[in-house]
Design an enzyme around this catalytic site. Structure first.
Site, short mmCIF file in Angstrom:
data_model
loop_
_atom_site.label_atom_id
_atom_site.label_comp_id
_atom_site.label_asym_id
_atom_site.label_seq_id
_atom_site.Cartn_x
_atom_site.Cartn_y
_atom_site.Cartn_z
CG ASN A 7 -5.68 1.65 -3.28
OD1 ASN A 7 -6.90 1.87 -3.28
ND2 ASN A 7 -5.17 0.47 -2.95
CE LYS A 14 -2.85 0.04 1.38
NZ LYS A 14 -3.20 -1.25 0.89
NE ARG A 90 -7.22 -1.68 -6.02
CZ ARG A 90 -7.03 -2.52 -5.04
NH1 ARG A 90 -6.26 -2.21 -4.02
NH2 ARG A 90 -7.61 -3.70 -5.06
CG HIS A 179 -8.08 -9.28 -5.33
ND1 HIS A 179 -8.50 -10.37 -4.61
CD2 HIS A 179 -7.89 -8.29 -4.43
CE1 HIS A 179 -8.59 -10.06 -3.33
NE2 HIS A 179 -8.22 -8.81 -3.19
CG LEU A 208 -4.42 -17.46 -1.26
CD1 LEU A 208 -3.89 -18.79 -0.72
CD2 LEU A 208 -5.90 -17.57 -1.59
CG ASN A 210 -6.47 -8.96 5.90
OD1 ASN A 210 -6.61 -9.91 6.66
ND2 ASN A 210 -5.79 -7.88 6.21
N GLY A 211 -8.26 -9.96 1.96
CA GLY A 211 -9.25 -10.25 0.92
C GLY A 211 -8.62 -11.34 0.08
NE ARG A 240 -14.45 -8.25 1.95
CZ ARG A 240 -13.43 -7.94 1.14
NH1 ARG A 240 -12.89 -8.85 0.36
NH2 ARG A 240 -13.00 -6.71 1.09
CG ASP A 282 -2.57 -10.69 11.12
OD1 ASP A 282 -2.27 -9.53 10.84
OD2 ASP A 282 -1.82 -11.68 10.91
CG PHE A 283 -4.71 -15.63 7.09
CD1 PHE A 283 -5.50 -14.56 6.68
CD2 PHE A 283 -5.11 -16.91 6.74
CE1 PHE A 283 -6.66 -14.77 5.96
CE2 PHE A 283 -6.28 -17.13 6.02
CZ PHE A 283 -7.05 -16.05 5.62
CD GLU A 383 -3.40 -5.04 -5.89
OE1 GLU A 383 -2.89 -5.13 -4.76
OE2 GLU A 383 -4.61 -5.05 -6.09
P1 ADP Z 1 -4.88 -7.09 1.99
O1 ADP Z 1 -4.11 -6.34 0.92
O2 ADP Z 1 -6.08 -7.83 1.48
O3 ADP Z 1 -5.16 -6.30 3.24
P2 ADP Z 1 -2.42 -8.61 2.28
O4 ADP Z 1 -2.20 -9.17 0.92
O5 ADP Z 1 -1.54 -7.51 2.73
O6 ADP Z 1 -3.94 -8.26 2.51
O7 ADP Z 1 -2.31 -9.83 3.33
C1 ADP Z 1 -2.46 -9.63 4.68
C2 ADP Z 1 -2.55 -10.98 5.36
O8 ADP Z 1 -1.32 -11.70 5.11
C3 ADP Z 1 -2.68 -10.87 6.87
O9 ADP Z 1 -3.73 -11.68 7.32
C4 ADP Z 1 -1.35 -11.39 7.38
O10 ADP Z 1 -1.48 -12.07 8.59
C5 ADP Z 1 -0.96 -12.37 6.29
N1 ADP Z 1 0.46 -12.68 6.36
C6 ADP Z 1 1.51 -11.86 6.17
N2 ADP Z 1 2.67 -12.52 6.42
C7 ADP Z 1 2.34 -13.78 6.80
C8 ADP Z 1 3.07 -14.95 7.20
N3 ADP Z 1 4.39 -14.93 7.26
N4 ADP Z 1 2.39 -16.05 7.50
C9 ADP Z 1 1.04 -16.08 7.44
N5 ADP Z 1 0.29 -15.03 7.08
C10 ADP Z 1 0.92 -13.89 6.76
#
Ligand code: ADP
Length: 397
Positions: A7, A14, A90, A179, A208, A210-211, A240, A282-283, A383
């Site tokens: 990827n 990756k 990918r 996705h 759900l 980052n994207g 975004r 970062d969620f 994926e």
């Molecule tokens: P991407 O592949 O789009 O970069 P991921 O699917 O890896 O994203 O998701 C990353 C997001 O998931 C980050 O914002 C991270 O904070 C969130 N995340 C991971 N673990 C937790 C958790 N335990 N609680 C809340 N959010 C989480």
């Protein structure tokens, strides 16, 4: 059969090497900061993690380093590169040219090049990965798996924007969705968990991370999805903005004195949960602050979850029903807090989230109550495995 899955992003690669006899991961890693100071390769064999710090000027050098580490030195996992039976790439955008996975040849390369105009940030890196592998391991088949392919059966009424039709014909302006490899994997895995065929199911899948995107999957195919011409559309995401009034682009440019490039960077990189909360993209960080009582943090997560709810509602309507609601990716798999907010208003379809199952348990798992009319699941996405399975299928192994 061993499949190397790559990827390639603009400054990262990756990879995973999978043994498809038992679908196990032999090794995986990440080349970071390609062409920048501090470039390095981080990789994992078993539970052990290793880092190689060295200048990595481009994708070619990055892939050469990965191939070296796979078959040479103290942590080698194969004796020679001949043990790699196939490389699965990918590829972000296949436009309308690629409706499924394909074996790479000169025509496919031309096709991926044609799609650069609609995916200028992603397809060049994907292509660099393919061309490098063709040079370094020319006898190994290369397979391209497109992020957009799963959505290619969407009906036209779902993918047309309300713009002059000429723009669709001239530039291919339409909803494509992304996705796709994740949504497809989760579709197949959910059907397996439910003991049913994907062809017989109506699913809403919430990827759900980052994207983030939500997809309506009917009879095994995506019939609508929240991302659009680019991944900027749809949900509020980590950085975004998701869907906004299109007139705002001009408004922001005028009032904040921005060029097209600047406003696109702003909408892609400074908006979403980061822009709303002022804390982080970062969620986890934002969720922690929301739980501690930070009002803006809570508002950001509420706005995000509310949009997910709205997409779910509209997709249930267009599919005329739903058999299962599925959460996947970083936030979807790991945040009971977000899932709880998204599932707050499902009772009118007789759907109930089970509080205990939402908060605790192994993955994948069902998180709806036993008497819920519609099942709710957490299904971790994979994926890389989906890409490796596609390689295996296409090679007929
Ligand atoms: P991407 O592949 O789009 O970069 P991921 O699917 O890896 O994203 O998701 C990353 C997001 O998931 C980050 O914002 C991270 O904070 C969130 N995340 C991971 N673990 C937790 C958790 N335990 N609680 C809340 N959010 C989480």
């Amino acid at each position: 059969m061993k499949a190397l899955v790559l990827n390639c992003g603009s400054s990262s690669i990756k990879y995973q090497l999978l043994d498809m006899e038992n679908e196990s991961v032999v090794t995986k890693g990440l080349v970071e900061r390609i062409g920048l100071n501090g470039s390095r390769l981080k990789y994992q064999v078993g539970d052990a993690q290793y880092v190689v710090e060295q200048d990595i000027a481009g994708h070619s050098a990055g892939i050469a380093l990965v191939l070296d580490i796979l078959c040479k030195g103290p942590h080698k996992v194969i004796k020679s590169l001949n043990e790699i039976d196939v490389v699965g790439h990918r590829v972000t955008h296949g436009g309308e040219l690629f409706k499924e996975t394909v074996k790479v040849d000169a025509e496919v390369i031309e096709g991926i090049k044609k799609c650069i105009s609609i995916a200028p940030l992603h397809n060049p890196a994907n292509l660099a990965g393919i061309e490098t592998c063709m040079k370094l391991i020319p006898k190994t088949p290369q397979i391209a798996v497109f992020d957009t392919a799963f959505h290619q059966q969407m009906p036209q009424k779902a993918f047309m924007y309300g713009l002059p039709y000429d723009l669709y014909k001239k530039y291919g302006i339409r909803r494509y969705g992304f996705h796709g490899t994740s949504h497809r994997y989760v579709t197949e895995r959910t059907a397996e968990l439910m003991g049913k065929k994907a062809e017989d199911l109506k699913l809403v899948i919430c990827h759900l991370g980052n994207g983030a995107s939500v997809t309506a999957v009917k009879n095994g195919h995506s019939v609508d999805t929240s991302m659009g011409f680019t991944p900027l559309d749809g949900l509020i995401m980590g950085t975004r903005c998701g869907e906004i009034d299109p007139a705002l682009v001009g408004f922001i440019m005028e009032h904040e004195d921005m060029t097209v490039k600047q406003v696109m960077r702003y909408l892609n990189g400074q908006s979403g949960v980061l822009g709303l909360s002022g804390i982080s993209s970062d969620f986890r960080d934002v969720e922690d602050e929301a739980i501690k009582g930070d009002e803006r943090a809570e508002m950001a997560i509420d706005a995000f979850a509310y949009q997910v709810e709205k997409f779910i509602g509209s997709y249930v309507m267009i599919m005329d029903g739903i058999d299962a609601l599925v959460f996947t990716a970083g936030v979807g798999e790991n945040s009971p807090y977000v899932r709880n907010k998204v599932c707050a208003n499902l009772s009118h379809w007789g759907t109930k989230l089970d509080k205990e199952r939402n908060e605790h348990g192994d993955k994948p798992r069902k998180i709806s109550t036993d008497d819920s009319k519609v099942a709710i699941y957490i299904v971790p996405t994979n994926e890389e495995l989906m890409i490796a399975r596609e390689c295996k299928r296409l090679l007929g192994k």
